[in-house]
Write an enzyme that holds these catalytic residues in place. Structure first.
Site, PDB file in Angstrom:
ATOM      1  N   TYR A   1      -6.355   1.405  16.554  1.00  0.00           N
ATOM      2  CA  TYR A   1      -5.052   1.462  16.696  1.00  0.00           C
ATOM      3  C   TYR A   1      -4.377   2.734  16.982  1.00  0.00           C
ATOM      4  O   TYR A   1      -3.400   2.955  17.971  1.00  0.00           O
ATOM      5  CB  TYR A   1      -4.359   0.572  15.784  1.00  0.00           C
ATOM      6  CG  TYR A   1      -2.959   0.504  15.700  1.00  0.00           C
ATOM      7  CD1 TYR A   1      -2.020   1.361  14.926  1.00  0.00           C
ATOM      8  CD2 TYR A   1      -2.217  -0.393  16.678  1.00  0.00           C
ATOM      9  CE1 TYR A   1      -0.885   0.969  15.009  1.00  0.00           C
ATOM     10  CE2 TYR A   1      -0.864  -0.607  16.828  1.00  0.00           C
ATOM     11  CZ  TYR A   1      -0.332   0.100  15.968  1.00  0.00           C
ATOM     12  OH  TYR A   1       1.311  -0.063  15.716  1.00  0.00           O
TER      13      TYR A   1
ATOM     14  N   HIS B   1       1.994  -6.866   7.053  1.00  0.00           N
ATOM     15  CA  HIS B   1       2.073  -5.677   6.244  1.00  0.00           C
ATOM     16  C   HIS B   1       2.177  -5.915   5.105  1.00  0.00           C
ATOM     17  O   HIS B   1       2.650  -7.083   4.713  1.00  0.00           O
ATOM     18  CB  HIS B   1       3.119  -4.846   7.054  1.00  0.00           C
ATOM     19  CG  HIS B   1       2.628  -4.059   8.467  1.00  0.00           C
ATOM     20  ND1 HIS B   1       3.368  -4.773   9.344  1.00  0.00           N
ATOM     21  CD2 HIS B   1       1.912  -3.104   8.790  1.00  0.00           C
ATOM     22  CE1 HIS B   1       2.585  -3.925  10.586  1.00  0.00           C
ATOM     23  NE2 HIS B   1       1.760  -2.997  10.171  1.00  0.00           N
TER      24      HIS B   1
ATOM     25  N   SER C   1       3.329   5.057  15.743  1.00  0.00           N
ATOM     26  CA  SER C   1       3.157   4.586  14.374  1.00  0.00           C
ATOM     27  C   SER C   1       2.747   5.656  13.707  1.00  0.00           C
ATOM     28  O   SER C   1       2.116   6.674  14.070  1.00  0.00           O
ATOM     29  CB  SER C   1       2.087   3.487  14.240  1.00  0.00           C
ATOM     30  OG  SER C   1       1.979   3.142  12.761  1.00  0.00           O
TER      31      SER C   1
ATOM     32  N   CYS D   1       0.017   5.892  11.593  1.00  0.00           N
ATOM     33  CA  CYS D   1      -1.247   5.896  11.345  1.00  0.00           C
ATOM     34  C   CYS D   1      -1.946   6.906  12.282  1.00  0.00           C
ATOM     35  O   CYS D   1      -3.094   6.908  12.223  1.00  0.00           O
ATOM     36  CB  CYS D   1      -1.683   4.432  11.375  1.00  0.00           C
ATOM     37  SG  CYS D   1      -1.774   3.767  12.959  1.00  0.00           S
TER      38      CYS D   1
HETATM   39  O1  GFB Z   1       1.121  -2.381   5.043  1.00  0.00           O
HETATM   40  P1  GFB Z   1      -0.461  -2.342   5.055  1.00  0.00           P
HETATM   41  O2  GFB Z   1      -1.182  -3.468   5.516  1.00  0.00           O
HETATM   42  O3  GFB Z   1      -0.862  -1.305   6.097  1.00  0.00           O
HETATM   43  O4  GFB Z   1      -1.262  -1.889   3.641  1.00  0.00           O
HETATM   44  P2  GFB Z   1      -1.153   0.169   5.999  1.00  0.00           P
HETATM   45  C1  GFB Z   1      -0.649  -0.931   2.921  1.00  0.00           C
HETATM   46  C2  GFB Z   1      -1.251  -0.950   1.301  1.00  0.00           C
HETATM   47  O5  GFB Z   1      -0.586  -2.055   0.721  1.00  0.00           O
HETATM   48  C3  GFB Z   1      -2.518  -1.058   1.275  1.00  0.00           C
HETATM   49  C4  GFB Z   1      -1.721  -3.046   0.129  1.00  0.00           C
HETATM   50  O6  GFB Z   1      -3.059  -0.215   0.309  1.00  0.00           O
HETATM   51  C5  GFB Z   1      -3.072  -2.629   1.138  1.00  0.00           C
HETATM   52  O7  GFB Z   1      -4.137  -2.570   0.493  1.00  0.00           O
HETATM   53  N1  GFB Z   1      -1.579  -4.214  -0.074  1.00  0.00           N
HETATM   54  C6  GFB Z   1      -1.497  -4.915  -1.205  1.00  0.00           C
HETATM   55  C7  GFB Z   1      -1.262  -5.171   0.683  1.00  0.00           C
HETATM   56  N2  GFB Z   1      -1.279  -6.139  -1.117  1.00  0.00           N
HETATM   57  C8  GFB Z   1      -1.201  -6.243   0.085  1.00  0.00           C
HETATM   58  C9  GFB Z   1      -1.027  -7.514   0.830  1.00  0.00           C
HETATM   59  O8  GFB Z   1      -0.953  -8.867   0.381  1.00  0.00           O
HETATM   60  N3  GFB Z   1      -1.104  -7.525   2.192  1.00  0.00           N
HETATM   61  C10 GFB Z   1      -1.182  -6.315   2.945  1.00  0.00           C
HETATM   62  N4  GFB Z   1      -1.218  -6.092   4.336  1.00  0.00           N
HETATM   63  N5  GFB Z   1      -1.429  -5.061   2.266  1.00  0.00           N
HETATM   64  C11 GFB Z   1      -0.788   0.109   8.578  1.00  0.00           C
HETATM   65  C12 GFB Z   1      -1.826   0.016   9.882  1.00  0.00           C
HETATM   66  O9  GFB Z   1      -1.489   0.554   7.322  1.00  0.00           O
HETATM   67  O10 GFB Z   1       0.284   0.716   8.551  1.00  0.00           O
HETATM   68  C13 GFB Z   1      -1.097  -0.457  10.708  1.00  0.00           C
HETATM   69  O11 GFB Z   1      -2.940  -0.531   9.487  1.00  0.00           O
HETATM   70  C14 GFB Z   1       0.355   0.356  11.119  1.00  0.00           C
HETATM   71  O12 GFB Z   1      -1.754  -0.016  11.995  1.00  0.00           O
HETATM   72  C15 GFB Z   1       1.169   0.251   9.767  1.00  0.00           C
HETATM   73  O13 GFB Z   1       0.056   1.884  11.343  1.00  0.00           O
HETATM   74  C16 GFB Z   1       2.404   1.059   9.825  1.00  0.00           C
HETATM   75  O14 GFB Z   1       0.239   0.999   5.711  1.00  0.00           O
HETATM   76  O15 GFB Z   1      -2.167   0.402   5.080  1.00  0.00           O
END
Ligand code: GFB
Length: 314
Positions: free
Chosen positions: A137, A180, A108, A110
């Site tokens: 992770y 996500h 990933s 990350c």
């Molecule tokens: O996609 P996400 O959960 O993971 O969050 P990452 C991306 C951004 O979207 C963060 C914002 O800044 C969140 O605060 N966001 C806004 C939201 N609204 C929402 C919502 O309703 N739900 C979620 N989930 N986010 C992940 C890693 O990081 O990337 C995993 O934690 C993996 O391990 C994945 O690597 C590819 O992109 O920040």
């Protein structure tokens, strides 16, 4: 890969695994070894050893993992580091023991440092501190890369590691707590439209930038890498464009035809400010994505309406 080869897709029911199966079927590969999580617990060393001894697959796509968005990673980090280490240790080691011709391990974006130079080249790996919200992770995924590289060096095992950017598409996880950002906001905006709510809640500030790759493009890249790449170290898979979470929210509202107010929940973390991948290494061997973000969102929303919204009676 030959059509007669036995291809094991570990995690075939998930977002990535189901896209790999679609891509393999479309390319004429039907001799697949598939086991659901209920049929085979990949964290169990003996169960994995038994599967490989009995079937001896020729190729392995290791798409099985414990995955989730920023909140799930933060709140359940013990599960994320333990389960991913166990899954990849078992599958990678048994692939070596049973003489698999080639294994592709999925990591990933990350894995790279929180403040890596952008766009992020593979050389940035281990050059700085990781993003705290998903460090456990990320460390598990870095261990998987190092496992593949060590088996390549000591045993000449043909194991490769692909690092995809943020992914989305049909069969994604739309649970609001563990998903996500793209599927979560798609569901929230859809629900706000159906329920005629005036506002939709976006976590964090909306300022972080993310790169999004449509899942069928990723699957196409993985089959391409299985056939054309065989080196140590991670290879990035991305689309070369990123977007702020606020811009993503507006794009989703446009596709879903919802006009409402955006409320930012700053009690939720922003995570990494930016993590766009440098895909020069992949470009050089001749692969490019085909599906634009708007087209991918439209395809995903149509799938969501047929498979998720109906399920919730909407
Ligand atoms: O996609 P996400 O959960 O993971 O969050 P990452 C991306 C951004 O979207 C963060 C914002 O800044 C969140 O605060 N966001 C806004 C939201 N609204 C929402 C919502 O309703 N739900 C979620 N989930 N986010 C992940 C890693 O990081 O990337 C995993 O934690 C993996 O391990 C994945 O690597 C590819 O992109 O920040």
């Amino acid at each position: 890969m030959e059509k007669s080869d036995l291809i094991y897709v570990a995690g075939h029911a998930g977002l990535v695994g189901s896209a790999i199966v679609r891509s393999l079927n479309q390319s004429g590969f039907h001799n697949l070894l598939l086991r659901t999580h209920a049929e085979l617990d990949l964290t169990c060393q003996h169960a994995v050893e038994k599967l490989f001894q009995e079937y001896r697959p020729d190729y392995v796509f290791l798409a099985a993992a414990k995955v989730g968005g920023i909140l799930a990673n933060w709140e359940r980090s013990a599960e994320f580091i333990y389960e991913n280490l166990m899954i990849q240790n078992n599958v990678i080691h048994q692939s070596y023991v049973s003489g698999v011709k080639k294994l592709l391990f999925l990591g990933s974006s990350c894995i790279y440092p929180k403040f890596a130079n952008q766009p992020i080249s593979e050389d940035e790996l281990l050059s700085g501190k990781l993003e705290p919200t998903n460090e456990p992770y990320a460390i598990a995924k870095i261990a998987g890369i190092k496992l593949c590289d060590s088996y390549r060096r000591q045993y000449q095992a043909n194991f490769i590691s692909a690092m995809p950017t943020n992914l989305y598409g049909p069969n994604d996880n739309f649970d609001l707590e563990t998903s996500h950002v793209l599927p979560a906001l798609m569901r929230k905006i859809h629900d706000a439209k159906v329920n005629e709510d005036d506002t939709v809640v976006v976590w964090g500030s909306g300022q972080p930038r993310r790169e999004f790759l449509y899942i069928d493009d990723l699957a196409d890249a993985l089959l391409f890498l299985m056939g054309n790449y065989s080196s140590e170290g991670p290879i990035n898979v991305g689309c070369g464009l990123d977007i702020s979470i606020l811009e993503l929210t507006h794009l989703l509202m446009e596709v879903i035809s919802y006009q409402g107010l955006i409320e930012f929940d700053q009690s939720k973390p922003d995570g990494t400010p930016r993590k766009m991948l440098d895909t020069t290494k992949l470009d050089k061997i001749g692969w490019r994505p085909k599906v634009s973000l708007k087209e991918g969102i439209e395809l995903t929303y149509n799938w969501f309406l047929d498979n998720v919204a109906k399920h919730f009676g909407q």
